[in-house]
Write a protein that holds these residues in place. Structure first.
Motif, PDB file in Angstrom:
ATOM      1  N   ILE A 101     -16.576 -31.821  65.961  1.00 26.30           N
ATOM      2  CA  ILE A 101     -17.327 -32.168  67.160  1.00 26.30           C
ATOM      3  C   ILE A 101     -16.431 -32.689  68.277  1.00 26.30           C
ATOM      4  O   ILE A 101     -16.718 -32.500  69.466  1.00 26.30           O
ATOM      5  CB  ILE A 101     -18.426 -33.179  66.785  1.00 26.30           C
ATOM      6  N   LYS A 148     -19.069 -26.937  65.293  1.00 21.66           N
ATOM      7  CA  LYS A 148     -20.312 -26.365  64.791  1.00 21.66           C
ATOM      8  C   LYS A 148     -20.458 -24.874  65.121  1.00 21.66           C
ATOM      9  O   LYS A 148     -19.978 -24.029  64.387  1.00 21.66           O
ATOM     10  CB  LYS A 148     -21.532 -27.142  65.307  1.00 21.66           C
ATOM     11  N   THR A 149     -21.075 -24.505  66.247  1.00 21.86           N
ATOM     12  CA  THR A 149     -21.287 -23.085  66.534  1.00 21.86           C
ATOM     13  C   THR A 149     -20.076 -22.449  67.209  1.00 21.86           C
ATOM     14  O   THR A 149     -20.087 -21.255  67.503  1.00 21.86           O
ATOM     15  CB  THR A 149     -22.513 -22.902  67.451  1.00 21.86           C
TER      16      THR A 149
END
Length: 143
Positions: free
Chosen positions: A23, A29-30
């Protein structure tokens, strides 16, 4: 200065963007791909012009012929070609029959390349300024 002292200018080199590494990187994440959909999947992309299965624009439109505006069916003949032809009067049909110009040619122009010693009369054929002077010097004419 020596080879081991050479470095890039400040700001010339950037660190590679490392996606999917948490993060804190801003690309965790994506990994900057957003949520769901074909573009978020590995190997999921499409070719240019693909419209998601809808009939593409280039296939929806009717096939139509065209006549090129860039190709004006122009051709050139040199003074040397006219010398070899050996005809007293030269027109489009004479040049096409001799194979000096294409059969689809509509406009023919004589250019000053080579020499002309025999008198030649041109009918319906253009000539550059230099070619016209050479034809008239040899006793011919441009109509």
């Amino acid at each position: 200065m020596e080879l081991n002292n050479i470095t890039h200018a400040p700001g010339a080199k950037h660190a590679k963007r490392r996606v999917g590494r948490g993060i804190g990187s801003g690309l965790g994440k994506t990994a900057g791909r957003g949520h769901k959909g074909q573009k978020s999947r590995s190997g999921g992309y499409h070719k240019v012009g693909f419209e998601g299965g809808q009939m593409p624009l280039q296939r929806r439109l009717p096939k139509r012929g065209f006549k090129s505006t860039t190709l004006k069916y122009n051709d050139e003949v040199t003074l040397a070609d006219l010398q070899q032809l050996g005809a007293a009067e030269v027109d489009m049909l004479t040049l096409k029959a001799a194979g000096l110009v294409a059969s689809i040619a509509r406009v023919v122009k004589v250019v000053k390349t080579g020499e002309l010693t025999t008198a030649v009369k041109l009918n319906g054929i253009g000539a550059t300024a230099g070619a016209k002077a050479a034809i008239e010097a040899a006793g011919g004419s441009v109509a």
